[in-house]
Design a protein around this motif. Structure first.
Motif, PDB file in Angstrom:
ATOM      1  N   GLY A   9       0.838  -1.186   0.000  1.00 29.21           N
ATOM      2  CA  GLY A   9       0.000   0.000   0.000  1.00 29.21           C
ATOM      3  C   GLY A   9       0.876   1.240   0.000  1.00 29.21           C
ATOM      4  O   GLY A   9       1.742   1.403   0.861  1.00 29.21           O
ATOM      5  N   LEU A  10       0.676   2.116  -0.985  1.00 28.60           N
ATOM      6  CA  LEU A  10       1.419   3.367  -1.082  1.00 28.60           C
ATOM      7  C   LEU A  10       0.603   4.443  -0.381  1.00 28.60           C
ATOM      8  O   LEU A  10      -0.328   5.009  -0.956  1.00 28.60           O
ATOM      9  N   GLY A  11       0.916   4.688   0.892  1.00 25.83           N
ATOM     10  CA  GLY A  11       0.122   5.595   1.704  1.00 25.83           C
ATOM     11  C   GLY A  11       0.468   7.055   1.473  1.00 25.83           C
ATOM     12  O   GLY A  11       1.634   7.435   1.407  1.00 25.83           O
ATOM     13  N   VAL A  12      -0.588   7.885   1.347  1.00 30.10           N
ATOM     14  CA  VAL A  12      -0.420   9.334   1.172  1.00 30.10           C
ATOM     15  C   VAL A  12      -1.541  10.036   1.931  1.00 30.10           C
ATOM     16  O   VAL A  12      -2.707   9.640   1.831  1.00 30.10           O
ATOM     17  N   ILE A  13      -1.183  11.072   2.697  1.00 28.93           N
ATOM     18  CA  ILE A  13      -2.203  11.971   3.223  1.00 28.93           C
ATOM     19  C   ILE A  13      -2.059  13.295   2.499  1.00 28.93           C
ATOM     20  O   ILE A  13      -0.951  13.688   2.103  1.00 28.93           O
ATOM     21  N   THR A  14      -3.177  13.994   2.303  1.00 32.35           N
ATOM     22  CA  THR A  14      -3.117  15.225   1.520  1.00 32.35           C
ATOM     23  C   THR A  14      -4.061  16.257   2.094  1.00 32.35           C
ATOM     24  O   THR A  14      -5.091  15.921   2.690  1.00 32.35           O
ATOM     25  N   HIS A  15      -3.686  17.523   1.902  1.00 27.85           N
ATOM     26  CA  HIS A  15      -4.513  18.636   2.353  1.00 27.85           C
ATOM     27  C   HIS A  15      -4.315  19.805   1.398  1.00 27.85           C
ATOM     28  O   HIS A  15      -3.300  20.497   1.460  1.00 27.85           O
ATOM     29  N   ARG A  16      -5.270  19.959   0.477  1.00 30.07           N
ATOM     30  CA  ARG A  16      -5.328  21.122  -0.415  1.00 30.07           C
ATOM     31  C   ARG A  16      -4.052  21.329  -1.231  1.00 30.07           C
ATOM     32  O   ARG A  16      -3.573  22.454  -1.386  1.00 30.07           O
ATOM     33  N   ARG A  17      -3.501  20.231  -1.725  1.00 34.43           N
ATOM     34  CA  ARG A  17      -2.330  20.303  -2.606  1.00 34.43           C
ATOM     35  C   ARG A  17      -2.555  19.429  -3.834  1.00 34.43           C
ATOM     36  O   ARG A  17      -1.822  18.464  -4.064  1.00 34.43           O
ATOM     37  N   PRO A  18      -3.567  19.711  -4.637  1.00 32.80           N
ATOM     38  CA  PRO A  18      -3.825  18.826  -5.787  1.00 32.80           C
ATOM     39  C   PRO A  18      -2.663  18.752  -6.767  1.00 32.80           C
ATOM     40  O   PRO A  18      -2.376  17.687  -7.311  1.00 32.80           O
ATOM     41  N   ASP A  19      -1.964  19.868  -6.982  1.00 30.86           N
ATOM     42  CA  ASP A  19      -0.832  19.852  -7.930  1.00 30.86           C
ATOM     43  C   ASP A  19       0.324  19.021  -7.384  1.00 30.86           C
ATOM     44  O   ASP A  19       0.931  18.226  -8.108  1.00 30.86           O
ATOM     45  N   LEU A  21       0.104  16.642  -5.126  1.00 30.93           N
ATOM     46  CA  LEU A  21      -0.327  15.249  -5.082  1.00 30.93           C
ATOM     47  C   LEU A  21      -0.218  14.611  -6.464  1.00 30.93           C
ATOM     48  O   LEU A  21       0.261  13.463  -6.595  1.00 30.93           O
ATOM     49  N   LEU A  22      -0.621  15.327  -7.486  1.00 28.56           N
ATOM     50  CA  LEU A  22      -0.522  14.793  -8.847  1.00 28.56           C
ATOM     51  C   LEU A  22       0.934  14.535  -9.219  1.00 28.56           C
ATOM     52  O   LEU A  22       1.247  13.525  -9.861  1.00 28.56           O
ATOM     53  N   THR A  54     -13.282  15.575  -6.350  1.00 32.28           N
ATOM     54  CA  THR A  54     -13.540  16.071  -7.705  1.00 32.28           C
ATOM     55  C   THR A  54     -12.336  15.868  -8.628  1.00 32.28           C
ATOM     56  O   THR A  54     -12.475  15.923  -9.841  1.00 32.28           O
ATOM     57  N   HIS A  55     -11.154  15.614  -8.040  1.00 34.07           N
ATOM     58  CA  HIS A  55      -9.931  15.412  -8.830  1.00 34.07           C
ATOM     59  C   HIS A  55      -9.603  13.922  -9.014  1.00 34.07           C
ATOM     60  O   HIS A  55      -8.597  13.606  -9.636  1.00 34.07           O
ATOM     61  N   LEU A  56     -10.432  13.040  -8.462  1.00 39.57           N
ATOM     62  CA  LEU A  56     -10.057  11.625  -8.408  1.00 39.57           C
ATOM     63  C   LEU A  56      -9.833  11.010  -9.786  1.00 39.57           C
ATOM     64  O   LEU A  56      -8.903  10.229  -9.973  1.00 39.57           O
ATOM     65  N   ASP A 102       4.032  16.685  -1.042  1.00 37.93           N
ATOM     66  CA  ASP A 102       4.886  17.712  -1.640  1.00 37.93           C
ATOM     67  C   ASP A 102       6.230  17.105  -2.050  1.00 37.93           C
ATOM     68  O   ASP A 102       7.229  17.804  -2.130  1.00 37.93           O
ATOM     69  N   GLN A 103       6.217  15.798  -2.313  1.00 37.02           N
ATOM     70  CA  GLN A 103       7.439  15.089  -2.669  1.00 37.02           C
ATOM     71  C   GLN A 103       7.295  14.392  -4.017  1.00 37.02           C
ATOM     72  O   GLN A 103       6.193  14.269  -4.572  1.00 37.02           O
ATOM     73  N   VAL A 104       8.432  13.898  -4.509  1.00 37.90           N
ATOM     74  CA  VAL A 104       8.462  12.898  -5.573  1.00 37.90           C
ATOM     75  C   VAL A 104       9.405  11.803  -5.097  1.00 37.90           C
ATOM     76  O   VAL A 104      10.252  12.033  -4.235  1.00 37.90           O
ATOM     77  N   VAL A 105       9.232  10.601  -5.648  1.00 44.72           N
ATOM     78  CA  VAL A 105      10.084   9.479  -5.238  1.00 44.72           C
ATOM     79  C   VAL A 105      11.053   9.144  -6.370  1.00 44.72           C
ATOM     80  O   VAL A 105      10.756   9.323  -7.550  1.00 44.72           O
TER      81      VAL A 105
END
Length: 320
Positions: A9-19, A21-22, A54-56, A102-105
């Motif tokens: 499972g690739l876990g991510v929490i997010t808060h108002r960062r759609p860009d 997160l994408l 709405t971004h799913l 706010d990262q990339v892997v």
């Protein structure tokens, strides 16, 4: 007959960062997946007014993995981390990772985490997080100085942590959720969770590591499993550097129950201020690199005073 696939499972929490997160999900889609592994994204939005649903469709289109989505309306990082942990338990995955929105892997991030976990029979493994400039931002003089300060500090920290592997003391390295993999079977056994009293101070991931290792879990370090944090210019300010240094020092001391007495904290502040003045006076002769070190040093000294007074950090207090 083929072997049963490992489920991660690739876990991510997010808060108002759609860009952001994408961008993270796009890096998931480009990373190498270990052989005989099946990945699922476990995404929790932490907001009392969620908007990510709405971004799913766009998010799901960015990666070749199934995406499970949930909303945690109680505002606070440990609440959202526990929601992802519950999603992992419900999905019955073998391992759970965390990275921030706010990262990339790195391309080989997952390969390195899993290989280290299996080779050294670990229950929790972490890796280094480096800083990356926002490619779309033209940084000011101040922002460049702060970015270079964090970049130097992280390179030095990563080097020290990698050397601990050589002297068999990697279990002493704290594991943070900006680069993290957990063996779910061990969590089921020990039932360790993120401490929700750290709602606004930060540090619930460090507390998880301490609780988990104290309970008997084996932890370690994957020096080649890299993540990269893309910092916005709003964080690359002297004021933010001061606040972050202050609050991290206070949180660490209070968590370890190692807060100094107030007189000792005041003496330490005077000593640190004198040292910071020396760094400030030298800064014109080293391209002002020591200016940020001076700010960080004073911030840490103020953090000691706050710890002595029992003042908890509010670095992650939800905005009004």
């Amino acid at each position: 007959m083929t072997d049963k696939k490992l489920r991660i499972g690739l876990g991510v929490i997010t808060h108002r960062r759609p860009d952001g997160l994408l961008r993270l999900l796009d890096s998931f889609g480009q990373m190498k997946v270990p052989e005989n592994v099946e990945c699922t994204v476990l995404l929790a939005e932490n907001d009392d007014a969620p908007v990510m649903e709405t971004h799913l469709d766009k998010l799901r289109a960015a990666i070749p993995f199934e995406v499970h989505f949930s909303v945690e309306e109680r505002r606070g990082i440990p609440f959202a981390r526990n929601r992802v942990l519950d999603m992992a338990l419900e999905a019955d995955v073998d391992f759970l990772t965390f990275a921030d929105d706010d990262q990339v892997v790195d391309h080989y991030w997952l390969v390195m985490l899993l290989a280290t976990m299996q080779l050294r029979e670990l229950d929790l493994v972490g890796g280094p997080n480096y800083f990356q400039r926002d490619p779309e931002a033209a940084l000011s003089w101040q922002s460049n100085l702060v970015f270079e300060h964090y970049e130097r500090a992280m390179r030095q920290l990563s080097s020290r942590r990698a050397s601990r592997i050589q002297i068999d003391s990697e279990a002493e390295i704290p594991i943070y959720t900006n680069n993290w993999m957990l063996r779910i079977s061990k969590q089921r056994e020990l039932k360790t969770r993120f401490d929700e009293t750290y709602r606004i101070s930060g540090g619930s991931d460090t507390k998880f590591y301490l609780d988990f290792s104290t309970a008997g879990a084996v932890t370690g370090w994957a020096a080649d499993a890299r993540t990269f944090e893309v910092w916005p210019e709003s964080r690359l300010k002297f004021r933010y550097l001061f606040r972050r240094s202050r609050d991290q020092r206070a949180t660490n001391l209070l968590r370890a129950q190692d807060a100094p007495t107030l007189p000792w904290a005041l003496l330490s502040f005077l000593s640190s201020s004198f040292s910071a003045l020396g760094l400030l006076l030298r800064s014109p002769f080293n391209d002002f690199r020591s200016l940020t070190s001076a700010i960080s040093r004073v911030g840490g000294a103020v953090g000691r005073i706050r710890a002595a007074r029992g003042i908890r950090s509010q670095l992650y207090r939800p905005s009004k």
